[in-house]
Enzyme design. Structure first.
Site, mmCIF file in Angstrom:
data_model
loop_
_atom_site.group_PDB
_atom_site.id
_atom_site.type_symbol
_atom_site.label_atom_id
_atom_site.label_comp_id
_atom_site.label_asym_id
_atom_site.label_seq_id
_atom_site.Cartn_x
_atom_site.Cartn_y
_atom_site.Cartn_z
ATOM 1 C CB SER A 37 -7.060 -0.543 -1.489
ATOM 2 O OG SER A 37 -6.943 0.639 -2.202
ATOM 3 C CG HIS A 68 -8.047 0.002 -6.905
ATOM 4 N ND1 HIS A 68 -8.790 0.475 -5.856
ATOM 5 C CD2 HIS A 68 -6.760 0.216 -6.563
ATOM 6 C CE1 HIS A 68 -7.997 0.944 -4.917
ATOM 7 N NE2 HIS A 68 -6.758 0.799 -5.316
ATOM 8 C CG HIS A 90 -6.998 6.321 -5.716
ATOM 9 N ND1 HIS A 90 -7.214 5.156 -6.406
ATOM 10 C CD2 HIS A 90 -7.383 6.102 -4.447
ATOM 11 C CE1 HIS A 90 -7.716 4.254 -5.575
ATOM 12 N NE2 HIS A 90 -7.842 4.801 -4.382
ATOM 13 C CE1 TYR A 92 -2.963 5.673 -6.866
ATOM 14 C CE2 TYR A 92 -3.739 6.565 -4.789
ATOM 15 C CZ TYR A 92 -3.655 5.519 -5.695
ATOM 16 O OH TYR A 92 -4.271 4.340 -5.414
ATOM 17 C CD GLU A 93 -5.607 5.445 -10.060
ATOM 18 O OE1 GLU A 93 -5.720 4.583 -10.934
ATOM 19 O OE2 GLU A 93 -6.451 5.620 -9.158
ATOM 20 C CB ALA A 120 -6.787 0.542 2.487
ATOM 21 C CG MET A 218 -3.072 8.036 -0.642
ATOM 22 S SD MET A 218 -1.911 7.092 -1.646
ATOM 23 C CE MET A 218 -0.610 6.742 -0.445
ATOM 24 C CB SER A 219 -9.506 7.153 -1.669
ATOM 25 O OG SER A 219 -9.783 6.407 -0.511
ATOM 26 C CG ASN A 242 -0.397 1.472 6.935
ATOM 27 O OD1 ASN A 242 -1.218 1.333 6.024
ATOM 28 N ND2 ASN A 242 0.090 2.638 7.284
ATOM 29 C CG HIS A 254 -0.944 -1.099 -3.644
ATOM 30 N ND1 HIS A 254 -1.940 -0.355 -3.038
ATOM 31 C CD2 HIS A 254 -1.556 -1.847 -4.594
ATOM 32 C CE1 HIS A 254 -3.109 -0.641 -3.614
ATOM 33 N NE2 HIS A 254 -2.904 -1.548 -4.555
HETATM 34 N N1 HPA Z 1 -0.942 6.512 4.186
HETATM 35 C C1 HPA Z 1 -1.677 6.871 3.116
HETATM 36 N N2 HPA Z 1 -2.531 6.054 2.529
HETATM 37 C C2 HPA Z 1 -2.688 4.827 3.024
HETATM 38 C C3 HPA Z 1 -1.960 4.387 4.136
HETATM 39 C C4 HPA Z 1 -1.031 5.272 4.742
HETATM 40 O O1 HPA Z 1 -0.344 4.961 5.736
HETATM 41 N N3 HPA Z 1 -2.341 3.106 4.377
HETATM 42 C C5 HPA Z 1 -3.283 2.802 3.435
HETATM 43 N N4 HPA Z 1 -3.497 3.836 2.620
#
Ligand code: HPA
Length: 282
Positions: A37, A68, A90, A92-93, A120, A218-219, A242, A254
């Site tokens: 991402s 993406h 992903h 989650y999709e 990310a 998440m990947s 973050n 996001h």
């Molecule tokens: N958690 C999960 N997935 C992420 C995060 C996070 O803090 N930052 C970027 N992708």
């Protein structure tokens, strides 16, 4: 005759590999790079680029998430033949592991030996700051799934396989050397994958910190598993977007992920470009 899901997958890999081979026109990349991402800009640095939209590769992921775009870009990076993958699916999709399996196994089928994953991620450790990079030295699969469950196709890889050197130590060392040469700070750590799509609660962040994770996302873990299963080497870098929930006051979204990935993207691109020749050395 109706094909089973597995038979369709084998057909998709065969057809996608043929389409990719044709596009490669005699070039034989040993390295593929999956862009996470906000890190898609690296694809624009590929020279002599040939772009294949995923839509032209049967069984490749159909993408839905903003940030993406689905395309494979083949060409040269720092003098080295590479394939760059912009976007992936992903968990989650979708619950369907086949788009990801088709993507990784197609690369393997055309002779790619090293898969460079990027993502990310949220940091769990104060010294690993926002917009900085972390070399993935190991992972924890907390997705609640493994893309390789179900019937095993021995033509791709064995039923059981080890994951002790999943993130290749020797190649990872070469990325570290490239970082030193380029004077790019590069943390090292364990990446933990959760399914998402929600970010974590502060309690979950405390829990996974205790489990030994340094970053969360998440990947990348499914890609690593599929690639290791079919005998590829894997390396990876997280771009920290973050601090994990509860570790700072920032609100996670996001948009926030994409914004901070963009801040780390310049260093990420420089690092990958410097590392690429070292990753294909004999
Ligand atoms: N958690 C999960 N997935 C992420 C995060 C996070 O803090 N930052 C970027 N992708």
């Amino acid at each position: 005759m109706n094909m089973t899901v597995q038979q369709l997958h084998v057909e998709n890999v065969k057809h996608s590999a043929a389409a990719l081979m044709a596009a490669l026109a005699g070039r034989a990349p040993k390295l593929a790079i999956v862009l996470g991402s906000g890190l898609g800009g690296l694809a624009d640095r590929v020279e002599g680029a040939v772009t294949l939209p995923y839509a032209e590769l049967p069984g490749f992921p159909v993408l839905t998430v903003q940030g993406h775009t689905g395309a494979l870009v083949a060409g040269k990076l720092n003098g080295v033949d590479v394939v760059v993958l912009k976007g992936r699916k992903h968990f989650y999709e979708t619950d369907d592991p086949y788009p990801l399996k088709t993507m990784v196994r197609t690369l393997r089928a055309v002779g790619v030996e090293v898969l460079f994953l990027s993502n990310a991620a949220g940091s769990l450790r104060a010294p690993i700051g926002v917009s900085q990079l972390m070399l993935i030295t190991d992972h924890i699969n907390a997705l609640g799934l493994n893309p390789l469950t179900g019937a095993n196709d021995e033509t791709f890889g064995p039923r059981f396989f080890g994951m002790s050197d999943a993130w290749d130590p020797a190649l990872s060392e070469k990325i570290s050397q490239a970082a030193v040469a380029e004077m790019i700070p590069l943390h090292r750590g364990v990446y933990l994958a959760l399914r998402g799509p929600s970010f974590e609660t502060p309690a979950e962040i405390r829990m996974i910190k205790g489990w030994g994770a340094d970053a969360v996302g998440m990947s990348s873990v499914p890609e690593c598993l599929i690639a290791r299963h079919c005998g590829m080497k894997v390396v990876g870098v997280s771009c920290i977007t973050n601090m994990g929930a509860g570790l700072s006051d920032e609100k996670l979204s996001h948009a926030h992920t994409l914004e901070n990935a963009a801040k780390g993207a310049a260093n990420f691109e420089r690092l990958v470009i410097a590392a690429v020749p070292r990753l294909v050395e004999a």
